[in-house]
Write a protein that holds these residues in place. Sequence first.
Motif, PDB file in Angstrom:
ATOM      1  N   UNK A  60       0.809  -1.099   0.090  1.00 33.06           N
ATOM      2  CA  UNK A  60      -0.159  -0.057   0.017  1.00 33.06           C
ATOM      3  C   UNK A  60       0.941   1.549  -0.100  1.00 33.06           C
ATOM      4  N   UNK A  61       0.575   2.249  -0.774  1.00 30.25           N
ATOM      5  CA  UNK A  61       1.317   3.580  -0.861  1.00 30.25           C
ATOM      6  C   UNK A  61       1.125   4.252   0.323  1.00 30.25           C
ATOM      7  N   UNK A  62       2.339   4.997   0.636  1.00 30.83           N
ATOM      8  CA  UNK A  62       2.116   6.051   1.952  1.00 30.83           C
ATOM      9  C   UNK A  62       1.596   7.224   1.531  1.00 30.83           C
ATOM     10  N   UNK A  63       0.828   7.734   2.153  1.00 31.22           N
ATOM     11  CA  UNK A  63      -0.066   9.061   1.774  1.00 31.22           C
ATOM     12  C   UNK A  63       0.757  10.167   2.653  1.00 31.22           C
ATOM     13  N   UNK A  64       1.175  11.216   1.921  1.00 29.39           N
ATOM     14  CA  UNK A  64       1.564  12.410   2.513  1.00 29.39           C
ATOM     15  C   UNK A  64       0.569  13.452   2.425  1.00 29.39           C
ATOM     16  N   UNK A  65       0.250  14.430   3.392  1.00 25.41           N
ATOM     17  CA  UNK A  65      -0.706  15.244   3.119  1.00 25.41           C
ATOM     18  C   UNK A  65       0.192  16.638   3.253  1.00 25.41           C
ATOM     19  N   UNK A  66      -0.134  17.592   2.281  1.00 27.92           N
ATOM     20  CA  UNK A  66       0.753  18.696   2.092  1.00 27.92           C
ATOM     21  C   UNK A  66      -0.296  19.897   2.178  1.00 27.92           C
ATOM     22  N   UNK A  67      -0.089  21.020   3.133  1.00 25.35           N
ATOM     23  CA  UNK A  67      -1.006  22.030   3.227  1.00 25.35           C
ATOM     24  C   UNK A  67      -0.139  23.510   2.745  1.00 25.35           C
ATOM     25  N   UNK A  68      -0.982  24.150   1.786  1.00 23.16           N
ATOM     26  CA  UNK A  68      -0.056  25.292   1.225  1.00 23.16           C
ATOM     27  C   UNK A  68      -1.288  26.519   1.028  1.00 23.16           C
TER      28      UNK A  68
END
Length: 469
Positions: A60-68
């Motif tokens: 399963x892919x890792x999920x990164x969450x980015x806020x900008x």
Amino acid sequence: MKKLMSLLLVLIMVLSLAACGSESETSGDKTGDKETTSDSSASGKTDSQEASGSSDASDEPIKLVVWGGVPGESGPQALVDAWNAENPMVQVEYTRFVNDDTGNTKLDTAILSGEQIDVFFTYSIDLLKKRVEGGLVEDLAAFGVEDFVKNEVLGAGVGQVLIDGKYYGLPTAKEPIGFMINQTMLDEAGITIPDNWTLDDFIEIAGKLSGEKDGQKVYGTHGYYAGRPLDFALTAIGGDYFYSQDGKASNFDAPEFEANAKVKDLMDMGYAMPYEEVFSRKLEAYAHPAFLNGEVAMLPFSAWMLRYVKDSENFPHDFVTTFAPYPAIDETTPNDYQAYLNNHICMSSNSEYKEEAWAFIDYWLTEGSQYMLTAGKMPVWNKVDEDVVVAGVLGENSQVLFDEAAYRSVMLNGDLKYIVDTYTTAYPQVVQIYKEESEMFFLGATDKATYFENLKTRADEVIAAELNE
């Protein structure tokens, strides 16, 4: 206990701001960061393929969450899509927050509540300092950031801002500052902006450009940029201009600050929009609508604002935008400090995927930076060609919309010096005091002598209080 108290203080701060807010997003607007994995290269980079599987043995892919703060359609989503295509096992999700009080409160509250946010942007030093003190930001020392900056960033580290000697956020954009000007109004008034113009020249020209056109009031200039009054003192003094040389007191008694008081003169003479209107229309930070609808002839700007000039659907206009640097205080005072490295990308201290987060930060600053040109974000990557930057920032219709030669002269001026802040003692409080006292001065509630006296006294008090903690 100290860290817990800091977190509680930040939570109190962000909740207290929840009712505040303005429109739009940021220029961004300043800091640096330090960190490297044990497998990072000499340049400080982490191989993206290695990062793709470094923290999860499953399929399963890792999920990164980015806020900008930049709308996804203005570049970030294209950058994220390119990353995701190259890194199937580390998939990034981009969330846009509005870079105002309300949006930043939402971001801070989400991090404090434990919501997954791995990477986020900070657009001002005072806010970065608050987040560092609250334990929200990862010190990047473990990721080889010093070598990364040395090998990959413009100026080999010049322009970086450190908090307590550490990198807590890497600037992603080079942001020279200057004025964008309505060329049609200049032509109709028979005005040519002089080389090496001074504040007196600026005021005179603002007066000539003020008046009425087609039944609409026109102001020669605007008295605010990035939420603060026009900072003529900043371009003369440079970094740490709020502080004395030793950083133990404020600098509001410096003679250069007398120039900033001219903003009130501009307002009183009708050459700049009065503060009451600035406030009611929320034009302290984002005044591009007033420029593009012909209300303001000369607007302080940085390159990120040009995406609105290019947006002919929402901001139709029929004039060419030309450019000029900030004017000098007088003929003998240099004013070379007209550029920031800004839009700091930070790693959340709560992220469970720090190696992957660093790999993405690396990508945003280097190969991925090309996707941010449409947003007016000039890359800090030292391997980007200037012609590519100009074409990307000004866009396909540049000949109709912009004076390209003037843009190159102002925004690509190699003689500009970076504004670098090294003192951060009580910085958020000092900035707030500057805003509050300036508002009182512009509204006529205080005279100039009281204005500077209040600035000096209040700022000295908060700096001394923090130093003595």
